[in-house]
Write a protein that holds these residues in place. Structure first.
Motif, PDB file in Angstrom:
ATOM      1  N   GLY A   1       0.816  -1.441   0.233  1.00  0.00           N
ATOM      2  CA  GLY A   1       0.782  -0.006  -0.400  1.00  0.00           C
ATOM      3  C   GLY A   1       1.216   1.033  -0.057  1.00  0.00           C
ATOM      4  O   GLY A   1       0.234   2.109   0.434  1.00  0.00           O
ATOM      5  N   GLY A   2       2.062   1.140  -0.612  1.00  0.00           N
ATOM      6  CA  GLY A   2       2.626   2.259  -0.541  1.00  0.00           C
ATOM      7  C   GLY A   2       4.193   2.596   0.263  1.00  0.00           C
ATOM      8  O   GLY A   2       4.450   3.367   0.547  1.00  0.00           O
ATOM      9  N   THR A   3       3.786   1.706   1.542  1.00  0.00           N
ATOM     10  CA  THR A   3       4.554   1.352   2.769  1.00  0.00           C
ATOM     11  C   THR A   3       5.904   0.560   2.321  1.00  0.00           C
ATOM     12  O   THR A   3       5.531  -0.130   2.616  1.00  0.00           O
ATOM     13  N   ALA A   4       6.611   0.962   3.156  1.00  0.00           N
ATOM     14  CA  ALA A   4       8.448   0.399   2.777  1.00  0.00           C
ATOM     15  C   ALA A   4       8.061  -1.253   4.098  1.00  0.00           C
ATOM     16  O   ALA A   4       7.671  -0.303   5.381  1.00  0.00           O
ATOM     17  N   VAL A   5       8.097  -2.018   4.059  1.00  0.00           N
ATOM     18  CA  VAL A   5       8.364  -3.194   4.947  1.00  0.00           C
ATOM     19  C   VAL A   5       9.284  -3.945   4.894  1.00  0.00           C
ATOM     20  O   VAL A   5      10.145  -4.303   3.858  1.00  0.00           O
ATOM     21  N   THR A   6       9.571  -4.701   6.067  1.00  0.00           N
ATOM     22  CA  THR A   6      10.852  -5.624   6.083  1.00  0.00           C
ATOM     23  C   THR A   6      10.017  -7.237   6.880  1.00  0.00           C
ATOM     24  O   THR A   6       9.653  -6.830   8.222  1.00  0.00           O
TER      25      THR A   6
END
Length: 456
Positions: A272-277
């Motif tokens: 959703g446009g948010t960077a995640v690890t």
């Protein structure tokens, strides 16, 4: 309701109930091989006195009025399903990491005659050969050839790291596409479940699809699942909403496609446009390999190369070649990717001591005795071997846990043909028994109506 004719309704209810039971059992048998199908069971419900009594009559007897299907129950345990999603996501993470590390370990060729350790030992032995016969051009040429073999072995490891990284980058993009596809399908299922909940229709097939899709999302991303009162689910990934109702967020991958460009353009997974690890699921395993395992190995390999170049060039500069000139840099470059053998002509090998003449081999002896990063390289290989071995053990242990959870789910939700045959036979005998009741009542009424009061 009481009276002789009421027995017809009681027997009829038994016929209808057992017919439904046979339909459910046959449906289970038909779907024994259907992926994600959960076993169904008909719920019997006794028909008793009405909840609201009539104004001018009352229920005379407590014998009831037969049986009716109270619903079709899916044999599932939400807590067991949640545990299964958790264990599968952990297993997918470990398996993705282990697959990559095992493939990379094969490319290292350690221990083996084609590995860097063997090439380094051969290169150091080459300096001993030159020290034993400083004037022999063949020994000097062989030293340069062994140096080139060492460079090629190091370059091979560097190439293996970069190739594996690029493969994992492609795999990450493919996994993101699958996540988008599964999330979109789950959003459609949510829409159907909501409509079914409002209309109060059977949603067994949709629930099977829901559980199957949420399991796959957990395997891919380690997602968290929330089941809503209307049987729909909300899915979050690393705290970011992936599926909410009938809307699915987009998952994209941005950044470099080659490891050389990763510093300037880091690879990011966006939900959703948010960077995640991620720390679970197949995608999490890929990210771990790309962000930690492979870069760490390459950093330590470059450190070994820097020490190799520094030790060799520093000592080589202290010697003299066959022309009496000071030793030029033997290696060029400071990383595995840039390492080259700078000396081309065998006579430029500075094997001698400046005070002992050009045929002296003292400097070659000194070079042969240098560590040249050998200790750091052995530590790197040992550490990597322990890391891969530990990863394999972790994956094997997790596989056992997954098998146990899956076995528990299968015992509850799986189809046993033998058990369904027993259910079919029980329903058949119940149907036959209800039919016999009808026959008996018919015989009684026939006697009562047609034969009572007859004069012979």
């Amino acid at each position: 309701m009481s009276g002789t004719f009421s027995s017809f309704n009681t027997a009829l209810s038994a016929l209808r109930y057992n017919r439904v039971a046979m339909d459910v059992a046959s449906g289970n048998v038909a779907n024994a091989g259907t992926e994600g199908y959960a076993r169904r069971q008909v719920v019997g419900q006794a028909t008793g006195a009405p909840a609201v009594p009539a104004m001018w009559s009352r229920w005379d007897l407590n014998s009831g009025d037969g049986v009716q299907p109270g619903g079709i129950k899916r044999m599932v345990d939400p807590l067991l399903d949640a545990r299964a999603r958790l264990e599968h996501s952990a297993s997918s993470f470990l398996d993705a990491r282990v697959d990559s590390l095992n493939r990379f370990e094969t490319a290292l060729a350690e221990p083996g005659e084609n590995g860097v350790a063997a090439a380094l030992a051969s290169y150091q032995a080459g300096w001993h050969d030159v020290a034993n016969n400083p004037g022999d051009s063949a020994a000097r040429a062989q030293l340069l050839a062994r140096a080139e073999t060492l460079r090629a072995a190091i370059s091979g490891q560097d190439r293996a790291v970069r190739t594996e990284w690029a493969d994992q980058r492609s795999r990450l993009s493919a996994a993101a596409e699958e996540v988008n596809q599964v999330a979109a399908e789950l959003a459609k299922v949510n829409d159907g479940l909501r409509s079914s909940y409002v209309a109060e229709t059977d949603a067994g097939v949709l629930l099977d699809q829901r559980d199957l899709l949420t399991m796959r999302l957990a395997e891919l991303t380690g997602s968290k699942i929330t089941i809503n009162p209307d049987t729909t689910v909300d899915v979050t990934v690393a705290g970011q909403p992936l599926v909410t109702g009938n809307v699915a967020a987009a998952v994209t991958v941005t950044g470099a496609t080659e490891l050389a460009d990763a510093a300037a353009s880091p690879v990011q997974l966006l939900v959703g446009g948010t960077a995640v690890t991620l720390t679970a699921g197949e995608v999490g395993g890929i990210q771990s390999v790309m962000n930690t395992d492979l870069p760490n190995y390459l950093t330590k390999l470059d450190a070994f190369v820097a020490q190799l170049v520094s030790d060799t060039n520093t000592q080589h500069a202290l010697g003299r070649d066959l022309d009496g000139d000071a030793g030029a840099p033997f290696f060029a470059g400071t990383t595995a990717a840039t390492l080259t053998v700078a000396i081309i002509d065998p006579k430029d090998v500075a094997a001698g001591d400046p005070t002992k003449g050009k045929l002296d081999g003292s400097n070659a002896t000194a070079l042969a005795g240098l560590d040249m990063g050998g200790r750091s390289y052995r530590e790197l290989i040992t550490t990597t071997g322990v890391l891969i071995s530990s990863a394999n053990r972790g994956a094997a242990n997790q596989s056992v846990l997954v098998s146990q959870v899956d076995a528990s789910r299968e015992a509850l939700s799986g189809i046993s043909i033998d058990e369904e045959m027993v259910n079919l036979l029980a329903a058949q005998r119940g149907y036959e028994g209800a039919s016999r009741v009808l026959t008996t009542i018919d015989s009684v009424l026939d006697t009562l109506i047609n034969r009572t009061g007859l004069l012979r």
